[in-house]
Design an enzyme around this catalytic site. Structure first.
Site, short mmCIF file in Angstrom:
data_model
loop_
_atom_site.label_atom_id
_atom_site.label_comp_id
_atom_site.label_asym_id
_atom_site.label_seq_id
_atom_site.Cartn_x
_atom_site.Cartn_y
_atom_site.Cartn_z
N GLU A 18 -34.88 -26.80 66.46
CA GLU A 18 -34.74 -27.79 65.07
C GLU A 18 -33.69 -28.90 65.03
O GLU A 18 -33.29 -29.35 65.99
CB GLU A 18 -33.77 -26.90 64.51
CG GLU A 18 -33.30 -27.33 62.48
CD GLU A 18 -34.93 -26.63 62.51
OE1 GLU A 18 -35.49 -27.68 61.55
OE2 GLU A 18 -35.50 -25.97 61.94
N CYS A 48 -39.49 -22.61 60.32
CA CYS A 48 -39.26 -22.05 61.68
C CYS A 48 -40.86 -23.20 62.58
O CYS A 48 -41.36 -22.79 62.28
CB CYS A 48 -38.42 -21.34 61.96
SG CYS A 48 -39.23 -21.28 63.81
#
Length: 221
Positions: free
Chosen positions: A104, A2
């Site tokens: 992402e 992340c």
């Protein structure tokens, strides 16, 4: 992993959702939070829950160089209980890192494309995090890292890893000022259930950590 996320909620919503009594000093919504920047986190100080800013990128208290934080933005939940940098923190320095979506980059034949991922049923949530205080001769840093896990079925087409998102009913238990065995902390994370997710492609404007604002989250038609 992340490596980028958003927090667009109003301060009043954050205070209500996480049961924080005091206002958040310096709070401002963010469209493109990046490693090395300040992130809003919640801890329990033994008396009450507190919300405040930490630097994203863990610097262990015993580290000789604070620059190590740039390499420690994420910690694998599968092994954090064994690693010297995280083992003690899994036991007694757990935090919530507040967000309402994360980005992402999905691999495609034409290259990587940025995708924004949100929860289906609630806008505001928290990543499971670990924190520490580093004290040098001239400064004291509060830093944190986000726990990650293997991607679930929804996330696998996008990326093989994802952040650990704490279910609402488990948030307080995660940050309770109780010393756990690091293995107990791992088992706690292993047993968490994942909320349903929603994702959509966004502009490559978000690729640069210098960019901020609504253009980061506009969907690609």
């Amino acid at each position: 992993m992340c490596g980028r996320y958003t927090l667009l909620a109003e301060e009043a919503e954050i205070l209500r959702e996480f049961g924080i009594e005091s206002q958040i000093d310096g709070y401002e919504p963010r469209y493109n939070v990046a490693p090395g920047q300040k992130v809003l986190a919640v801890i329990h100080d033994g008396n009450k829950k507190r919300a405040g800013y930490m630097k994203w990128g863990l610097v262990p208290s015993w580290s000789k160089d604070p620059k190590v934080g740039y390499k420690m933005i994420n910690a694998r939940s599968e092994t954090a209980h064994e690693k010297p940098s995280y083992k003690r923190l899994m036991s007694q320095k757990r935090c919530l890192i507040l967000a309402d979506s994360f980005y992402e980059w999905q691999k495609t034949k034409s290259g990587k494309r940025p995708v924004r991922i949100k929860l289906e049923d609630r806008s505001l949530f928290a990543f499971a995090g670990l924190w520490d205080q580093w004290g040098g001769e001239e400064e004291s840093l509060f830093t944190c890292t986000i726990l990650t896990q293997e991607a679930n079925e929804f996330m696998k087409p996008i990326h093989d890893r994802m952040p650990v998102i704490m279910p609402r009913k488990k948030q307080e238990e995660w940050i309770e000022p109780i010393k756990w065995n690091p293995v107990e902390a791992k088992q706690f994370v292993d047993q968490l259930t994942m909320d349903d997710l929603h994702a959509y492609e966004v502009s490559d404007y978000v690729n640069s950590a210098k960019n901020e604002g609504p253009d980061c989250i506009h969907p690609i038609a």
